[in-house]
Design a protein around this motif. Structure first.
Motif, PDB file in Angstrom:
ATOM      1  N   SER A   1       0.508  -1.066   0.008  1.00 27.02           N
ATOM      2  CA  SER A   1       0.039   0.305   0.218  1.00 27.02           C
ATOM      3  C   SER A   1       0.803   1.402   0.079  1.00 27.02           C
ATOM      4  O   SER A   1       0.527   2.193  -0.541  1.00 27.02           O
ATOM      5  CB  SER A   1      -1.018  -0.118   0.936  1.00 27.02           C
ATOM      6  N   PRO A   2       2.175   1.928   0.823  1.00 30.52           N
ATOM      7  CA  PRO A   2       2.806   2.806   0.332  1.00 30.52           C
ATOM      8  C   PRO A   2       2.932   3.351  -0.381  1.00 30.52           C
ATOM      9  O   PRO A   2       3.871   4.282  -1.276  1.00 30.52           O
ATOM     10  CB  PRO A   2       4.132   2.425   1.567  1.00 30.52           C
ATOM     11  N   ILE A   3       2.701   2.778  -1.647  1.00 25.15           N
ATOM     12  CA  ILE A   3       3.754   2.944  -3.078  1.00 25.15           C
ATOM     13  C   ILE A   3       2.894   2.410  -4.093  1.00 25.15           C
ATOM     14  O   ILE A   3       2.724   2.502  -5.193  1.00 25.15           O
ATOM     15  CB  ILE A   3       5.015   1.753  -3.434  1.00 25.15           C
TER      16      ILE A   3
ATOM     17  N   ALA B   1       8.349   2.757   0.419  1.00 21.95           N
ATOM     18  CA  ALA B   1       8.206   2.374   1.998  1.00 21.95           C
ATOM     19  C   ALA B   1       9.715   1.241   2.287  1.00 21.95           C
ATOM     20  O   ALA B   1      10.906   1.016   2.129  1.00 21.95           O
ATOM     21  CB  ALA B   1       7.378   0.869   1.444  1.00 21.95           C
ATOM     22  N   THR B   2       8.699   0.749   3.835  1.00 18.91           N
ATOM     23  CA  THR B   2      10.465  -0.041   4.333  1.00 18.91           C
ATOM     24  C   THR B   2       9.675  -1.679   4.561  1.00 18.91           C
ATOM     25  O   THR B   2       8.452  -1.259   5.358  1.00 18.91           O
ATOM     26  CB  THR B   2      10.973   0.895   5.653  1.00 18.91           C
ATOM     27  N   ILE B   3      10.610  -2.800   4.355  1.00 12.79           N
ATOM     28  CA  ILE B   3      10.152  -3.838   4.715  1.00 12.79           C
ATOM     29  C   ILE B   3      10.936  -5.063   5.081  1.00 12.79           C
ATOM     30  O   ILE B   3      12.168  -4.524   4.852  1.00 12.79           O
ATOM     31  CB  ILE B   3       9.823  -4.595   3.142  1.00 12.79           C
ATOM     32  N   LYS B   4      10.141  -4.779   6.546  1.00 10.25           N
ATOM     33  CA  LYS B   4      11.454  -5.438   7.821  1.00 10.25           C
ATOM     34  C   LYS B   4      10.877  -6.792   7.625  1.00 10.25           C
ATOM     35  O   LYS B   4      10.334  -7.702   7.493  1.00 10.25           O
ATOM     36  CB  LYS B   4      10.824  -5.245   8.856  1.00 10.25           C
ATOM     37  N   LEU B   5      12.691  -7.912   7.287  1.00 10.71           N
ATOM     38  CA  LEU B   5      12.763  -8.737   7.256  1.00 10.71           C
ATOM     39  C   LEU B   5      12.691 -10.055   8.928  1.00 10.71           C
ATOM     40  O   LEU B   5      13.788  -9.131   9.229  1.00 10.71           O
ATOM     41  CB  LEU B   5      14.072  -9.302   5.979  1.00 10.71           C
ATOM     42  N   GLU B   6      11.406 -10.757   8.880  1.00  8.06           N
ATOM     43  CA  GLU B   6      12.050 -11.543  10.202  1.00  8.06           C
ATOM     44  C   GLU B   6      11.350 -13.095  10.165  1.00  8.06           C
ATOM     45  O   GLU B   6      10.968 -13.115   9.139  1.00  8.06           O
ATOM     46  CB  GLU B   6      11.110 -10.543  11.045  1.00  8.06           C
ATOM     47  N   ASN B   7      11.740 -13.936  11.671  1.00 12.87           N
ATOM     48  CA  ASN B   7      11.950 -15.266  10.772  1.00 12.87           C
ATOM     49  C   ASN B   7      12.395 -15.626   9.855  1.00 12.87           C
ATOM     50  O   ASN B   7      11.266 -16.343   8.785  1.00 12.87           O
ATOM     51  CB  ASN B   7      10.309 -15.400  11.429  1.00 12.87           C
TER      52      ASN B   7
END
Ligand code: HC0
Ligand code: SF4
Length: 587
Positions: A453-455, A464-470
């Motif tokens: 949605s932010p883009i 946008a910032t995409i956090k990489l987790e797990n």
């Protein structure tokens, strides 16, 4: 809010409106020619003149230039005004090359329509006219003899695209709109974005036609002719046949291409899915290198918009390493058709002829570039704009609106929703993330309905910032990493992002740039808008997202036909990919 009287009628308008805006807001039509809301308010043509009765003004006023004020009394259509408008029109006409019957804009010409509206039935001033040479480049054809000096193209090129290729030179009757020093446009830093073509009200600026060469190929029994339409063509072609903006006509498009006699009706979208696999893999390689302390050029920037490639080559040649090495989807597609698919047919690359239908004028220059060849032949032989396709369908007597819905052919006609959204700004990035995020984490992109949605939207720059987790075990080094992305369309935004890179302050890892504001949906080869360009852009954007959402498969790596292809071809980024699907831009 202000109050004024127009044609005896009490009118209100927001403070700061021009007389023209105030009139239109109150349902009063003022004829105009050069005016383009938000893009060009210049008073060049003076067709929109009105008489200002109070406070009394000595001369007629260009209503697009004069601010409406409280208590003003305006007449928009009295005898004096009508007379002046006609004279203005006749003067413009006297210097116009009136080959209307054989003009590409015949019956689609704003100047022609205006003459009819004003009731001009003869042209009394036949002055001396200098014939000027027609300027033909790979993408654009400029006919200065048809130019009416409205300067819309100058505004678009300077103000919207910040490319400043076109200017007005000389004065008075000698005035010409031209690249600086009268250079042919092909010898300038023109990006061939074609935004000037879209706003030209007459036949002075148009795409260089590929219609004849396509017809010849279709009728050549020794050529196997493959056609591929771009994502944005499906939301543009309907407008060539009077349908409203935002109508998506994928099925009729495929049907029309079948009727035209192409041997295979495939889809650039297949190539877009292919691009995601190649470009996603390239991004992951660069990202992995950086994570492990190695060197790789980031941000990586998308490379599918040929206008953007021209722009960066001319303006930021020292940063070409930031570009992805991927060819654009239709070029990749052409390369696959003339190698992998030709082999399946038992044909030689030179027996194949690839036609791309594109919403773009720059693609005509792109397909002629030496980087876009393999095995001694160009990957793509001809590029038709959406407008040219519309013309050809009509010329072939095909009743587009009456066509059934058909499908693209196998094996290179199937595509996912990720490919559709290539046609709108932000779409390539979203499509890439749908795949890349899943490779790193094993999970679907965590946004509702898969839209980042932010883009999504039409603002100049979105991020946008995409956090990489797990993350998956093999991506351990990326755990907790924040991937920063940016998206822009149009060269004003591209310039800002490039300046950051130049100064070393760019916070981003991955950037999408499309040359035309809004992306391909409003490319230089799309039908000219029949209403405000911003509304058209919004409607075509919604239509593209609609097409994506209707698809069962919406991620490129789930394109079964593409996966079958890779079983034979190798994997993304393999040797064959590098030879055929990637390139390098060098200055
Ligand atoms: Fe586009 Fe394309 S999406 S540039 O905007 O990437 O022109 O529609 O065909 O090639 O797919 C244009 C549109 C294309 C390419 C694709 C890309
Ligand atoms: Fe300017 Fe684009 Fe037209 Fe070239 S194609 S003159 S860059 S608007």
């Amino acid at each position: 809010e202000i109050k004024l009287t127009i044609n005896g009628k009490e009118c209100t308008a927001p403070a700061g409106s021009t007389i023209l805006q105030a009139a239109e807001r109150n349902g009063i039509h003022i004829p105009k020619l050069c005016y383009l809301e938000g893009i060009h308010q210049y008073g060049a043509c003076r067709i929109c003149v009105v008489e200002q009765i109070n406070p009394p003004a000595k001369n007629l006023q260009a209503s697009c230039m004069v601010e409406a004020r409280n208590g003003m009394v305006i007449e928009t259509n009295n005898a004096k005004v009508q007379e002046a408008r006609k004279t203005m029109y006749e003067l413009l006409l006297s210097n116009h090359d009136k080959k209307c019957l054989t003009c590409a804009r015949n019956q689609d010409c704003e100047f022609q329509a205006l003459g009819r509206e004003l009731g001009v039935e003869e042209s009394p001033y036949e002055g001396e006219r200098d014939l000027r040479p027609i300027d033909v480049s790979e993408s654009l054809t400029r006919d200065p003899n048809k130019c009416i000096l409205c300067r819309r193209c100058v505004s678009v090129c300077n103000k919207i695209q910040t490319t400043s290729i076109l200017t007005a030179e000389n004065r008075g009757f000698q005035t010409v709109i031209t690249p600086a020093f009268g250079l042919p446009i092909g010898n300038t830093a023109c990006t061939y974005c074609g935004q000037c073509v879209v706003v030209c009200p007459v036949g002075a600026l148009k795409e260089t036609s590929h219609k004849d060469r396509v017809l010849r190929a279709i009728n050549d029994p020794n050529k196997h002719v493959v056609v591929q339409p771009a994502p944005a063509v499906r939301v543009g072609i309907g407008e060539c046949f009077g349908l409203p903006a935002g109508t998506c006509e994928t099925g009729k498009l495929a049907a029309a291409l079948h009727r035209m006699g192409f041997d295979d009706v495939f889809d650039t979208n297949w190539g877009a899915d292919l691009t995601i696999l190649e470009e996603g893999t390239e991004f992951l390689e660069r990202f992995r290198a950086v994570l492990s302390g190695g060197v790789a050029t980031l941000p990586m920037m998308t490379s599918c918009s040929p206008g953007w490639i021209q722009f960066i080559e001319h303006n930021y040649p020292e940063h070409l390493e930031n570009l992805s090495t991927c060819k654009s989807p239709h070029q990749m597609f052409g390369a696959v058709v003339k190698s992998y698919y030709a082999k399946k047919l038992g044909k030689k690359p030179e027996d194949m002829y690839v036609v791309s239908i594109m919403p773009c004028t720059a693609k005509k220059t792109e397909c002629a570039r030496p980087e876009m060849q393999n095995d001694g032949v160009p990957n793509v032989d001809a590029v038709l704009t959406t407008r040219e396709l519309g013309d050809m369908i009509k010329a072939m007597g095909i009743n587009f609106l009456g066509l059934p819905e058909e499908k693209f052919d196998d094996p290179l006609g199937f595509s996912t929703g990720a490919a559709d959204i290539f046609g709108v700004t932000g779409g390539v990035m979203e499509a890439a993330l749908r795949t890349v995020y899943e490779i790193i984490t094993g999970r679907e992109l965590p946004f509702p309905n898969l839209h980042v949605s932010p883009i999504v939207g039409l603002e100049e720059i979105r991020e946008a910032t995409i956090k990489l987790e797990n993350v998956k075990p093999e991506w351990r080094a990326a755990e907790g990493f924040e991937v920063k992305i940016a998206v822009t369309s149009g060269f004003a935004g591209a310039r800002k992002l490039m300046e950051q890179i130049k100064e070393g302050t760019s916070p981003y890892h991955f950037i999408e740039v499309m040359g035309c504001p809004g992306g391909c949906i409003t490319g230089g080869g799309q039908p000219r808008p029949q209403e405000d360009i911003n509304i058209v852009r919004q409607k075509r954007m919604e239509a593209i997202y609609g097409e994506d959402e209707r698809k069962v498969v919406r991620k490129s790596h789930e394109n079964k036909s593409l996966m079958d292809f890779y079983k034979e071809w190798g994997e993304p980024g393999c040797h064959a990919s590098h030879e055929y699907l990637h390139t390098h831009y060098v200055k």
